[in-house]
Enzyme design. Structure first.
Site, short mmCIF file in Angstrom:
data_model
loop_
_atom_site.label_atom_id
_atom_site.label_comp_id
_atom_site.label_asym_id
_atom_site.label_seq_id
_atom_site.Cartn_x
_atom_site.Cartn_y
_atom_site.Cartn_z
N HIS A 1 -6.77 -6.38 -1.38
CA HIS A 1 -5.79 -5.44 -1.04
C HIS A 1 -4.98 -5.88 0.04
O HIS A 1 -3.73 -5.26 -0.22
CB HIS A 1 -6.41 -4.07 -0.90
CG HIS A 1 -5.47 -2.94 -0.85
ND1 HIS A 1 -4.63 -2.58 -1.81
CD2 HIS A 1 -5.23 -2.12 0.37
CE1 HIS A 1 -3.70 -1.50 -1.57
NE2 HIS A 1 -4.26 -1.42 0.11
N ASP B 1 0.93 -1.09 -0.02
CA ASP B 1 -0.10 -0.02 0.10
C ASP B 1 0.98 1.29 -0.14
O ASP B 1 1.99 1.16 -0.92
CB ASP B 1 -1.07 -0.15 1.31
CG ASP B 1 -1.87 0.88 1.39
OD1 ASP B 1 -3.13 0.92 0.71
OD2 ASP B 1 -1.71 2.19 1.79
#
Length: 317
Positions: free
Chosen positions: A296, A101
Protein backbone atom coordinates in the site's frame (compact mmCIF):
# COMPACT_ATOMS: atom_id res chain seq x y z
CA UNK A 1 22.15 22.13 -3.69
CA UNK A 2 18.36 21.93 -3.51
CA UNK A 3 16.95 21.45 -0.04
CA UNK A 4 13.53 20.72 1.40
CA UNK A 5 12.19 23.93 2.95
CA UNK A 6 9.50 23.94 5.65
CA UNK A 7 7.10 26.80 6.33
CA UNK A 8 3.51 27.58 7.27
CA UNK A 9 1.01 29.09 4.85
CA UNK A 10 -2.38 30.57 5.64
CA UNK A 11 -5.01 28.87 3.47
CA UNK A 12 -8.35 30.53 4.19
CA UNK A 13 -8.84 29.87 7.94
CA UNK A 14 -6.37 26.97 8.03
CA UNK A 15 -2.71 27.36 8.97
CA UNK A 16 -1.00 24.72 6.86
CA UNK A 17 2.50 23.30 7.19
CA UNK A 18 4.20 22.51 3.88
CA UNK A 19 7.47 20.98 2.77
CA UNK A 20 8.66 22.21 -0.61
CA UNK A 21 11.58 21.94 -2.99
CA UNK A 22 12.50 23.23 -6.44
CA UNK A 23 11.15 25.74 -8.93
CA UNK A 24 9.03 25.30 -12.02
CA UNK A 25 5.51 23.98 -12.66
CA UNK A 26 3.73 23.20 -9.40
CA UNK A 27 3.12 19.64 -8.22
CA UNK A 28 1.13 19.21 -5.00
CA UNK A 29 1.70 15.92 -3.14
CA UNK A 30 -1.06 14.73 -0.78
CA UNK A 31 -0.39 12.07 1.86
CA UNK A 32 -2.70 9.48 3.38
CA UNK A 33 -3.36 7.77 6.73
CA UNK A 34 -1.48 7.50 9.06
CA UNK A 35 1.23 9.63 7.47
CA UNK A 36 2.30 13.21 6.79
CA UNK A 37 4.27 15.25 4.24
CA UNK A 38 7.14 12.88 5.10
CA UNK A 39 5.64 10.07 3.02
CA UNK A 40 6.79 12.08 -0.04
CA UNK A 41 10.38 12.51 1.18
CA UNK A 42 11.73 10.55 -1.79
CA UNK A 43 9.72 12.51 -4.35
CA UNK A 44 10.33 16.12 -3.28
CA UNK A 45 13.98 16.35 -4.31
CA UNK A 46 13.55 14.08 -7.33
CA UNK A 47 10.83 16.34 -8.71
CA UNK A 48 12.89 19.43 -7.92
CA UNK A 49 15.85 17.95 -9.82
CA UNK A 50 13.55 17.31 -12.79
CA UNK A 51 12.53 20.97 -12.94
CA UNK A 52 9.35 21.10 -10.87
CA UNK A 53 8.18 22.91 -7.76
CA UNK A 54 7.10 20.11 -5.43
CA UNK A 55 4.99 20.95 -2.39
CA UNK A 56 3.85 18.37 0.18
CA UNK A 57 1.50 19.72 2.85
CA UNK A 58 0.43 18.14 6.07
CA UNK A 59 -3.27 17.81 5.35
CA UNK A 60 -5.82 19.11 7.85
CA UNK A 61 -5.70 17.21 11.11
CA UNK A 62 -2.10 16.09 10.59
CA UNK A 63 1.38 17.17 11.64
CA UNK A 64 2.02 20.90 11.69
CA UNK A 65 -1.29 21.85 10.08
CA UNK A 66 -4.32 22.99 12.09
CA UNK A 67 -6.68 20.38 13.51
CA UNK A 68 -10.27 21.65 13.57
CA UNK A 69 -12.32 20.21 16.43
CA UNK A 70 -15.57 19.42 14.62
CA UNK A 71 -15.87 16.11 12.78
CA UNK A 72 -17.82 17.83 10.02
CA UNK A 73 -14.83 20.08 9.26
CA UNK A 74 -13.09 17.16 7.53
CA UNK A 75 -15.36 16.66 4.52
CA UNK A 76 -14.19 16.26 0.94
CA UNK A 77 -15.32 19.84 0.29
CA UNK A 78 -12.98 21.05 3.03
CA UNK A 79 -10.02 18.98 1.86
CA UNK A 80 -10.46 19.87 -1.82
CA UNK A 81 -10.86 23.49 -0.74
CA UNK A 82 -7.54 23.22 1.09
CA UNK A 83 -5.81 22.09 -2.12
CA UNK A 84 -7.34 24.79 -4.31
CA UNK A 85 -6.61 27.39 -1.65
CA UNK A 86 -3.03 26.16 -1.34
CA UNK A 87 -2.45 26.48 -5.08
CA UNK A 88 -3.61 30.09 -4.90
CA UNK A 89 -1.64 30.82 -1.73
CA UNK A 90 1.49 29.59 -3.50
CA UNK A 91 0.86 32.20 -6.20
CA UNK A 92 -0.04 29.68 -8.90
CA UNK A 93 -3.04 29.32 -11.21
CA UNK A 94 -2.76 25.57 -11.74
CA UNK A 95 -1.02 22.48 -10.42
CA UNK A 96 -0.67 18.80 -11.02
CA UNK A 97 -2.13 17.13 -7.93
CA UNK A 98 -0.81 13.76 -6.80
CA UNK A 99 -2.29 11.82 -3.90
CA UNK A 100 -1.83 8.57 -2.05
CA UNK A 101 -4.42 6.69 0.05
CA UNK A 102 -6.84 9.35 1.39
CA UNK A 103 -4.77 11.86 -0.54
CA UNK A 104 -5.71 10.11 -3.77
CA UNK A 105 -9.37 10.75 -3.01
CA UNK A 106 -8.62 14.43 -2.53
CA UNK A 107 -6.57 14.49 -5.73
CA UNK A 108 -9.33 12.81 -7.76
CA UNK A 109 -11.99 15.12 -6.37
CA UNK A 110 -9.86 18.21 -6.89
CA UNK A 111 -9.61 17.25 -10.56
CA UNK A 112 -13.34 16.50 -10.66
CA UNK A 113 -14.50 19.70 -8.99
CA UNK A 114 -11.89 22.17 -10.25
CA UNK A 115 -10.50 21.01 -13.60
CA UNK A 116 -9.66 24.66 -14.29
CA UNK A 117 -7.05 24.52 -11.50
CA UNK A 118 -5.85 20.91 -11.83
CA UNK A 119 -3.94 20.31 -15.07
CA UNK A 120 -3.20 16.70 -14.25
CA UNK A 121 -3.96 14.14 -11.54
CA UNK A 122 -1.84 11.27 -10.24
CA UNK A 123 -3.36 8.71 -7.88
CA UNK A 124 -1.36 6.14 -5.94
CA UNK A 125 -3.28 3.17 -4.63
CA UNK A 126 -6.71 4.76 -4.27
CA UNK A 127 -8.76 4.40 -7.47
CA UNK A 128 -11.66 6.53 -8.65
CA UNK A 129 -15.03 4.96 -9.31
CA UNK A 130 -18.53 6.27 -10.00
CA UNK A 131 -20.38 7.76 -7.04
CA UNK A 132 -22.33 4.88 -5.46
CA UNK A 133 -26.11 4.79 -5.46
CA UNK A 134 -26.36 4.63 -1.67
CA UNK A 135 -24.41 5.90 1.36
CA UNK A 136 -21.23 3.80 1.64
CA UNK A 137 -21.19 2.91 5.36
CA UNK A 138 -24.36 0.82 5.25
CA UNK A 139 -23.01 -1.04 2.23
CA UNK A 140 -19.69 -1.70 3.97
CA UNK A 141 -21.42 -2.96 7.09
CA UNK A 142 -23.70 -5.22 5.06
CA UNK A 143 -20.86 -6.70 3.04
CA UNK A 144 -18.10 -6.88 5.66
CA UNK A 145 -19.82 -6.58 9.06
CA UNK A 146 -19.60 -4.24 12.02
CA UNK A 147 -15.98 -5.19 12.63
CA UNK A 148 -14.78 -4.06 9.22
CA UNK A 149 -12.05 -1.57 10.07
CA UNK A 150 -13.89 1.44 8.60
CA UNK A 151 -16.96 0.62 10.72
CA UNK A 152 -14.72 0.21 13.78
CA UNK A 153 -13.25 3.67 13.19
CA UNK A 154 -16.73 5.24 13.40
CA UNK A 155 -16.95 4.49 17.15
CA UNK A 156 -16.33 7.80 18.93
CA UNK A 157 -13.08 7.84 20.87
CA UNK A 158 -12.35 4.11 20.58
CA UNK A 159 -9.69 4.03 17.87
CA UNK A 160 -8.51 7.47 19.02
CA UNK A 161 -7.52 6.01 22.40
CA UNK A 162 -6.16 2.76 20.99
CA UNK A 163 -3.85 4.34 18.42
CA UNK A 164 -2.65 7.11 20.76
CA UNK A 165 -1.49 4.76 23.53
CA UNK A 166 1.81 4.19 21.73
CA UNK A 167 2.07 6.19 18.47
CA UNK A 168 5.35 4.53 17.50
CA UNK A 169 3.81 1.07 17.72
CA UNK A 170 0.81 2.31 15.75
CA UNK A 171 2.78 3.66 12.81
CA UNK A 172 5.21 0.73 12.84
CA UNK A 173 2.43 -1.83 12.67
CA UNK A 174 0.39 0.18 10.16
CA UNK A 175 3.27 0.76 7.77
CA UNK A 176 4.50 -2.82 7.95
CA UNK A 177 1.04 -4.38 8.15
CA UNK A 178 -0.19 -2.99 4.83
CA UNK A 179 3.13 -3.35 3.02
CA UNK A 180 4.10 -5.81 0.35
CA UNK A 181 6.16 -7.75 2.89
CA UNK A 182 3.13 -8.40 5.15
CA UNK A 183 0.57 -9.08 2.39
CA UNK A 184 -2.27 -9.96 2.62
CA UNK A 185 -3.87 -7.61 5.15
CA UNK A 186 -7.09 -8.71 6.86
CA UNK A 187 -9.19 -5.57 7.54
CA UNK A 188 -11.55 -7.23 10.03
CA UNK A 189 -11.00 -6.13 13.65
CA UNK A 190 -11.15 -9.08 16.09
CA UNK A 191 -14.14 -9.16 18.46
CA UNK A 192 -11.92 -8.76 21.52
CA UNK A 193 -9.26 -6.59 19.87
CA UNK A 194 -8.58 -3.38 18.03
CA UNK A 195 -7.29 -2.02 14.76
CA UNK A 196 -3.68 -2.74 15.71
CA UNK A 197 -4.53 -6.44 15.79
CA UNK A 198 -5.20 -6.37 12.05
CA UNK A 199 -1.58 -5.36 11.34
CA UNK A 200 1.29 -7.78 11.90
CA UNK A 201 4.18 -6.79 14.13
CA UNK A 202 7.36 -6.97 12.04
CA UNK A 203 10.23 -9.19 13.18
CA UNK A 204 12.41 -6.59 11.48
CA UNK A 205 11.69 -3.47 9.46
CA UNK A 206 11.68 -3.77 5.66
CA UNK A 207 14.52 -2.10 3.77
CA UNK A 208 12.39 0.90 2.78
CA UNK A 209 11.44 1.79 6.39
CA UNK A 210 13.96 2.86 9.04
CA UNK A 211 13.81 3.61 12.74
CA UNK A 212 14.50 7.25 11.84
CA UNK A 213 11.44 7.25 9.58
CA UNK A 214 9.32 5.93 12.44
CA UNK A 215 10.73 8.67 14.67
CA UNK A 216 9.31 11.37 12.37
CA UNK A 217 5.82 9.89 12.17
CA UNK A 218 5.66 8.96 15.84
CA UNK A 219 6.74 12.40 17.01
CA UNK A 220 3.94 14.02 15.03
CA UNK A 221 1.21 11.71 16.31
CA UNK A 222 2.51 11.85 19.89
CA UNK A 223 1.89 15.59 19.70
CA UNK A 224 -1.36 15.66 17.72
CA UNK A 225 -3.09 12.41 18.58
CA UNK A 226 -5.10 10.57 15.91
CA UNK A 227 -8.56 12.15 16.13
CA UNK A 228 -8.01 14.64 13.31
CA UNK A 229 -6.79 11.87 11.03
CA UNK A 230 -9.67 9.56 12.00
CA UNK A 231 -12.22 12.29 11.32
CA UNK A 232 -11.58 11.79 7.61
CA UNK A 233 -13.11 8.30 7.91
CA UNK A 234 -16.05 9.69 9.88
CA UNK A 235 -17.25 11.76 6.93
CA UNK A 236 -17.80 8.98 4.39
CA UNK A 237 -21.59 9.26 4.37
CA UNK A 238 -21.45 13.04 4.65
CA UNK A 239 -19.10 13.15 1.67
CA UNK A 240 -21.52 10.99 -0.29
CA UNK A 241 -24.36 13.42 0.45
CA UNK A 242 -22.28 16.50 -0.37
CA UNK A 243 -21.16 15.21 -3.76
CA UNK A 244 -24.59 14.54 -5.28
CA UNK A 245 -24.03 17.39 -7.77
CA UNK A 246 -21.21 15.32 -9.32
CA UNK A 247 -23.29 12.19 -9.88
CA UNK A 248 -22.15 10.62 -13.20
CA UNK A 249 -19.51 13.34 -13.72
CA UNK A 250 -16.13 12.35 -15.16
CA UNK A 251 -12.54 13.33 -14.37
CA UNK A 252 -11.45 15.57 -17.26
CA UNK A 253 -7.74 16.35 -16.63
CA UNK A 254 -5.10 13.85 -17.81
CA UNK A 255 -4.57 11.13 -15.22
CA UNK A 256 -2.03 8.52 -14.14
CA UNK A 257 -2.76 5.60 -11.82
CA UNK A 258 0.02 3.86 -9.87
CA UNK A 259 -0.47 0.90 -7.55
CA UNK A 260 1.17 -2.22 -6.21
CA UNK A 261 -0.04 -5.70 -7.00
CA UNK A 262 -0.18 -6.29 -3.24
CA UNK A 263 -2.16 -3.14 -2.45
CA UNK A 264 -5.68 -4.06 -1.35
CA UNK A 265 -6.81 -0.49 -2.13
CA UNK A 266 -6.60 -1.31 -5.83
CA UNK A 267 -9.56 -3.66 -5.35
CA UNK A 268 -11.83 -0.74 -4.47
CA UNK A 269 -14.45 0.30 -7.07
CA UNK A 270 -12.79 1.66 -10.18
CA UNK A 271 -9.41 0.04 -9.58
CA UNK A 272 -9.77 -2.84 -12.03
CA UNK A 273 -10.83 -0.46 -14.80
CA UNK A 274 -7.97 1.96 -14.14
CA UNK A 275 -5.40 -0.85 -14.17
CA UNK A 276 -6.80 -2.02 -17.51
CA UNK A 277 -6.94 1.55 -18.84
CA UNK A 278 -10.66 1.27 -19.52
CA UNK A 279 -12.21 3.59 -16.94
CA UNK A 280 -15.31 5.32 -18.25
CA UNK A 281 -15.11 7.95 -15.49
CA UNK A 282 -11.44 8.81 -16.17
CA UNK A 283 -11.54 9.14 -19.98
CA UNK A 284 -8.19 10.97 -20.24
CA UNK A 285 -6.13 8.41 -18.36
CA UNK A 286 -2.58 8.27 -19.72
CA UNK A 287 -1.50 5.01 -18.27
CA UNK A 288 -1.36 2.71 -15.29
CA UNK A 289 1.71 1.40 -13.47
CA UNK A 290 1.40 -1.79 -11.41
CA UNK A 291 4.47 -2.51 -9.27
CA UNK A 292 5.13 -6.22 -8.58
CA UNK A 293 5.49 -7.11 -4.91
CA UNK A 294 4.54 -3.61 -3.77
CA UNK A 295 1.97 -3.05 -1.03
CA UNK A 296 0.00 0.00 0.00
CA UNK A 297 2.82 2.48 0.72
CA UNK A 298 3.65 2.92 -2.95
CA UNK A 299 5.91 5.97 -3.01
CA UNK A 300 7.81 4.78 0.06
CA UNK A 301 8.18 1.12 -0.93
CA UNK A 302 9.18 1.82 -4.53
CA UNK A 303 10.45 5.41 -4.77
CA UNK A 304 12.65 4.94 -7.84
CA UNK A 305 9.87 3.45 -9.98
CA UNK A 306 7.30 5.92 -8.67
CA UNK A 307 9.55 8.91 -9.37
CA UNK A 308 10.20 7.70 -12.91
CA UNK A 309 6.48 7.24 -13.61
CA UNK A 310 5.52 10.61 -12.15
CA UNK A 311 8.23 12.54 -14.01
CA UNK A 312 7.36 10.80 -17.28
CA UNK A 313 3.70 11.72 -16.86
CA UNK A 314 4.55 15.33 -15.99
CA UNK A 315 6.71 15.60 -19.10
CA UNK A 316 3.76 14.47 -21.23
CA UNK A 317 1.50 17.31 -20.16
Amino acid sequence: MTEIIHRHIQVADLRMHVAEAGTGPLVVLLHGFPESWYSWRHQLLALAAAGYRAVAPDQRGYGGTDRPNAVEDYTILHTVGDVIGLIAALGEEQAVVAGHDWGSGVAWNSALMRPDRVRGVIALGGPYGPRPAAPPLATMRKEAGENFYVAYLQRPGVADRELSQDPRTTVRRALFGASGEAYPWNPIVPEDGGLLDTWREPEQLPDWLTEADLDVYAADFARTGFTGALNWFRNLDRNWALTSAWQDAVILPPALYITGDRDTAAALPGGKELIAGRSTVVPNQRGAVVLPGCGHWTQQERPTEVNKAIISFLASL
